[in-house]
Design an enzyme around this catalytic site. Structure first.
Site, mmCIF file in Angstrom:
data_model
loop_
_atom_site.group_PDB
_atom_site.id
_atom_site.type_symbol
_atom_site.label_atom_id
_atom_site.label_comp_id
_atom_site.label_asym_id
_atom_site.label_seq_id
_atom_site.Cartn_x
_atom_site.Cartn_y
_atom_site.Cartn_z
ATOM 1 C CD GLU A 273 -2.608 -1.157 2.707
ATOM 2 O OE1 GLU A 273 -2.315 -0.310 3.579
ATOM 3 O OE2 GLU A 273 -3.499 -1.992 2.869
ATOM 4 N N PRO A 274 1.758 1.441 -0.950
ATOM 5 C CG PRO A 274 3.015 1.396 -2.921
ATOM 6 C CD PRO A 274 2.014 0.594 -2.114
ATOM 7 N N GLY A 275 2.074 5.002 -0.730
ATOM 8 C CA GLY A 275 1.450 6.265 -1.122
ATOM 9 C C GLY A 275 2.535 7.275 -1.462
ATOM 10 N NE ARG A 312 3.977 15.583 4.737
ATOM 11 C CZ ARG A 312 5.233 15.480 5.064
ATOM 12 N NH1 ARG A 312 6.103 16.348 4.604
ATOM 13 N NH2 ARG A 312 5.643 14.506 5.826
ATOM 14 C CB CYS A 342 -4.624 35.495 11.140
ATOM 15 S SG CYS A 342 -4.814 36.787 9.921
ATOM 16 C CD GLU A 343 -3.905 29.591 13.495
ATOM 17 O OE1 GLU A 343 -3.170 29.308 14.459
ATOM 18 O OE2 GLU A 343 -5.123 29.383 13.477
ATOM 19 C CE1 TYR A 371 -0.892 10.728 3.265
ATOM 20 C CE2 TYR A 371 1.455 10.557 2.819
ATOM 21 C CZ TYR A 371 0.242 9.960 3.068
ATOM 22 O OH TYR A 371 0.158 8.591 3.122
HETATM 23 N N1 LLP Z 1 -1.739 2.102 4.312
HETATM 24 C C1 LLP Z 1 -2.329 2.595 5.415
HETATM 25 C C2 LLP Z 1 -3.268 1.748 6.146
HETATM 26 C C3 LLP Z 1 -2.044 3.916 5.837
HETATM 27 O O1 LLP Z 1 -2.625 4.390 6.944
HETATM 28 C C4 LLP Z 1 -1.126 4.704 5.115
HETATM 29 C C5 LLP Z 1 -0.811 6.073 5.534
HETATM 30 C C6 LLP Z 1 -0.546 4.147 3.953
HETATM 31 C C7 LLP Z 1 -0.869 2.840 3.596
HETATM 32 C C8 LLP Z 1 0.399 4.910 3.065
HETATM 33 O O2 LLP Z 1 1.554 5.306 3.708
HETATM 34 P P1 LLP Z 1 2.722 5.986 2.855
HETATM 35 O O3 LLP Z 1 3.265 4.959 1.896
HETATM 36 O O4 LLP Z 1 2.173 7.162 2.151
HETATM 37 O O5 LLP Z 1 3.713 6.374 3.895
HETATM 38 N N2 LLP Z 1 -0.086 12.929 6.619
HETATM 39 C C9 LLP Z 1 1.199 12.319 6.917
HETATM 40 C C10 LLP Z 1 1.246 10.851 6.574
HETATM 41 C C11 LLP Z 1 0.141 10.040 7.224
HETATM 42 C C12 LLP Z 1 0.072 8.647 6.678
HETATM 43 C C13 LLP Z 1 -1.207 7.974 7.026
HETATM 44 N N3 LLP Z 1 -1.317 6.615 6.569
HETATM 45 C C14 LLP Z 1 2.283 13.116 6.188
HETATM 46 O O6 LLP Z 1 1.980 14.136 5.597
HETATM 47 O O7 LLP Z 1 3.446 12.750 6.245
#
Ligand code: LLP
Length: 412
Positions: A273-275, A312, A342-343, A371
């Protein structure tokens, strides 16, 4: 590796100068490089070619339709956490049978929608949720395919807000309860147990925690199989880090080599599950310098991009490299790069030495593909920025800038 490079002093996305995008579409604007996106897909998906696998891109990182469409065309699936993400993924052409549904608070409506679509698997995070899914599937006369998201209690060595696999975390079910829950699930009429899942955190720059998590999953799979319950899918989540500053995240091959030898013997198909690792460095945010303000102790570069556009830095104190799109030769200075909100916490960089721009110049905030837009808001009644995708010399507006009318469109 990405396709944001300087040509004759001007930062480009693929073959397009970012100044041109600022002129045509205004600022702040997110700019994505399709070449970079495709390269990352190939690198990550390709790293796991030694094992039967499906890459389910984590939609929360960037859910813009044009981005999802590129991933769909390359055969990727999706990891979703809401009905809205399921809707976006399906609309972009990602087949339901390649979609896994994660998250601790799936509602009855979301469960029904996912059952109607026929998704690959629900990653279940509690006993109550298991019962809700069983009920929902019963009402439709179908069987819901499930895995449990197990919390392996592994320290991912990342920002505390991005650690999800520790005992105190709200995510997943404890390892100690897993076997009992699997037996319960197997006894339910409308549940089809098919997998096991773990996601230990995000922005991991050391892959050894993945090995620990994989070993725990393998042991659990063996124990579950010994109870006569067949497990066909192992989902190891996402979380591979990217380079924002001085980090040295491992190559996807290193991640793959860490988990494949542990999991191959199970004979299960692997889900990833890469994002961030796919989209993070495939996007930048361009923003215009409105003013430069020199106070007694500090210089502020005030930009039209703010914490509502890229949250972020404010939320995690994250580093995003910021560079002028046109090199001016104005020297380097220690500044705060701040937005108009305004923060006091509204900053893109704090106490950072940067190549100084002039007022009116365009700056690029790097590594903003993940993100960024997905965590943006309308705080201070600021319309959210546009999104543009570049492919070689082609420029595509993939999301329009919001208008002031958009801000009030749903109000009564
Ligand atoms: N699978 C699940 C169940 C997750 O909760 C997440 C991310 C991913 C996969 C993907 O993770 P990645 O490969 O993108 O690291 N908002 C934060 C990151 C929060 C991630 C939440 N879950 C930021 O801006 O760094």
């Amino acid at each position: 590796m990405h396709w944001f490079t300087r040509k004759e002093g001007v930062l480009h996305a693929d073959e397009v100068p970012l100044t041109r995008i600022a002129e045509e579409f205004g600022t702040p604007t997110f700019v994505y490089s399709r070449n970079t996106l495709e390269r990352h897909i190939d690198k990550i998906d390709g790293a796991f070619n030694d094992i039967d696998h499906l890459t389910c891109y984590s939609v929360k990182a960037n859910s813009t339709g044009a981005v999802l469409k590129v991933l769909a065309e390359r055969g990727l699936g999706a990891d979703i956490v809401s009905g809205g993400e399921l809707f976006r993924a399906r609309k972009a052409g990602i087949p339901a049978e390649k979609i896994v549904f994660s998250g601790v608070g799936k509602t009855d409506d979301e469960i029904a929608y996912a059952l109607d679509e026929g998704i690959l698997m629900f990653n279940v995070e509690s006993e109550s949720e298991l019962l809700a899914i069983n009920r929902g599937a019963g009402e439709k006369g179908v069987k819901a395919p499930i895995s449990f998201r197990v919390n392996p209690n592994v320290d991912p060595k990342t920002h505390p807000y991005m650690a999800t696999g520790l005992k105190k975390s709200k995510f997943g079910v404890p390892q100690s309860q897993a076997l009992e829950l699997y037996e319960k699930a197997a006894s339910l009429d409308n549940i089809d147990v098919i997998g096991i899942d773990a996601h230990i955190g995000s922005q991991l720059t050391d892959v050894s925690p993945y090995r620990e998590a994989a070993e725990r999953l393998r042991d659990l799979v063996n124990a579950i199989k010994a109870k006569g319950i067949d497990i066909k899918l192992i989902d190891i989540g996402g979380g591979l880090g990217i380079n924002y500053d001085e980090e040295h995240p491992p190559d996807p091959d290193v991640w793959a080599n860490m988990v494949i030898p542990v999991l191959k013997e199970t004979g299960c198909k692997l889900i990833l599950e890469p994002g961030r690792s796919i989209v993070g460095n495939a996007g930048v945010m361009i923003t215009k310098v409105i003013y430069i303000k020199r106070n007694e102790d500090k210089t502020f570069v005030i930009t039209d991009g703010a914490m509502n556009d890229l949250m972020r830095p404010t939320l995690y104190d994250s580093h995003h490299t910021i560079v002028p799109v046109i090199e001016r030769g104005e020297g380097r200075e220690l500044v705060d790069v701040v937005g108009p909100i305004c923060e006091s916490g509204d900053f893109l960089a704090k106490d950072r030495e940067i190549d100084m721009p002039l007022e009116g110049d365009i700056m690029a905030v790097m590594s903003a593909g993940a993100y960024g837009k997905t965590m943006s808001s309308n705080y201070n009644s600021r319309p959210r920025g546009a999104e543009v995708m570049v492919h070689g010399e082609d420029i595509m507006l993939v999301a329009e800038r919001e208008s002031w009318e958009d801000l009030v469109a749903r109000e009564k």
